[in-house]
Design a protein around this motif. Structure first.
Motif, short mmCIF file in Angstrom:
data_model
loop_
_atom_site.label_atom_id
_atom_site.label_comp_id
_atom_site.label_asym_id
_atom_site.label_seq_id
_atom_site.Cartn_x
_atom_site.Cartn_y
_atom_site.Cartn_z
N PHE A 31 41.91 1.15 -17.10
CA PHE A 31 41.02 0.87 -18.27
C PHE A 31 41.77 0.81 -19.41
N SER A 32 41.63 -0.40 -20.14
CA SER A 32 42.25 -0.42 -21.32
C SER A 32 41.20 -0.68 -22.50
N LEU A 33 41.83 -0.68 -23.87
CA LEU A 33 41.12 -0.90 -25.11
C LEU A 33 42.14 -1.20 -26.23
N ARG A 34 41.56 -1.57 -27.49
CA ARG A 34 42.25 -1.56 -28.60
C ARG A 34 41.65 -0.70 -29.72
N THR A 35 42.24 -0.06 -30.48
CA THR A 35 41.73 0.64 -31.82
C THR A 35 42.85 0.93 -32.59
N SER A 36 42.53 0.73 -33.95
CA SER A 36 43.32 1.11 -35.29
C SER A 36 43.05 2.38 -35.95
N ASP A 37 41.95 3.14 -35.44
CA ASP A 37 41.69 4.02 -36.13
C ASP A 37 40.91 5.34 -35.21
N ALA A 38 40.73 5.13 -33.87
CA ALA A 38 39.90 6.11 -33.21
C ALA A 38 40.76 6.70 -31.75
N HIS A 39 42.21 6.65 -32.14
CA HIS A 39 42.96 7.16 -30.98
C HIS A 39 42.62 8.63 -30.39
N SER A 40 42.45 9.47 -31.42
CA SER A 40 42.06 10.94 -31.03
C SER A 40 40.84 10.91 -30.25
N LEU A 41 39.80 10.17 -30.36
CA LEU A 41 38.50 10.08 -29.48
C LEU A 41 38.95 9.81 -28.22
N TYR A 42 39.62 8.44 -27.93
CA TYR A 42 40.01 8.20 -26.51
C TYR A 42 41.05 8.89 -25.80
N GLU A 43 41.88 9.55 -26.67
CA GLU A 43 42.77 10.46 -26.12
C GLU A 43 42.29 11.62 -25.23
N GLN A 44 41.06 11.88 -25.80
CA GLN A 44 40.12 12.98 -25.13
C GLN A 44 39.76 12.73 -23.67
N PHE A 45 39.77 11.44 -23.30
CA PHE A 45 39.48 11.15 -22.14
C PHE A 45 40.70 10.60 -21.26
N GLY A 46 41.90 10.77 -21.90
CA GLY A 46 42.94 10.58 -20.91
C GLY A 46 43.91 9.17 -21.42
N PHE A 47 43.20 8.36 -22.20
CA PHE A 47 43.68 7.23 -22.83
C PHE A 47 45.21 7.57 -23.61
N VAL A 48 46.02 6.83 -23.54
CA VAL A 48 47.45 6.94 -24.03
C VAL A 48 47.77 5.78 -24.70
N THR A 49 48.45 5.73 -25.71
CA THR A 49 48.99 4.48 -26.29
C THR A 49 50.09 4.01 -25.49
#
Length: 141
Positions: free
Chosen positions: A104-122
């Motif tokens: 899974f991938s995505l782009r964000t400039s302001d919601a990193h903390s939301l996605y990190e809760q689900f295991g997304f990493v920069t």
């Protein structure tokens, strides 16, 4: 707040409101309703509803086997901060048609903390690449 209902029934999506809210976002600037019609039609879309009123939207572009791109996750401004975005992301990640997707991938400039809760990493692994280009002019039909 009343219970938040998550639905993948696209007939419930308020297209005009969803398109307008996305166009008002930092990433949706310059998009048109026509762009959104094509994007939504080629995506797995999900809406969030409170008392049958839509309050959020998200979509995934995927091959439904290996890869999925999370896009246009948005909660109506007056409903933000209530966990609706989390419910939208969880619904997409748990969707049975995406069960075999490992990337899974995505782009964000302001919601990193939301996605990190689900295991997304920069991504800093040196493998992720991106091409950004101006959209080609499209003839109106």
């Amino acid at each position: 707040m009343a219970e938040v209902e998550i639905s993948f029934d696209v007939s419930r999506i308020d297209f005009d409101k969803t398109s307008d809210v996305i166009k008002a976002s930092y990433w949706g600037e310059g998009r048109t309703d026509d762009i959104h019609r094509r994007a939504f039609a080629n995506s797995l879309c999900v809406g969030a509803f409170v008392d049958d009123e839509q309050v959020g939207f998200a979509r995934v572009v995927s091959d439904f086997a290996c890869f999925a791109y999370v896009a246009d996750v948005i909660v109506w401004p007056e409903r933000r901060g209530l966990g609706i975005g989390k419910k939208l992301i969880r619904a997409l990640l748990d969707h049975p048609e995406l069960a075999t997707v490992t990337g899974f991938s995505l782009r964000t400039s302001d919601a990193h903390s939301l996605y990190e809760q689900f295991g997304f990493v920069t991504s800093t692994d040196g493998m992720y690449m991106r091409l950004a280009r101006q959209p080609a002019a499209r003839e109106q039909t």
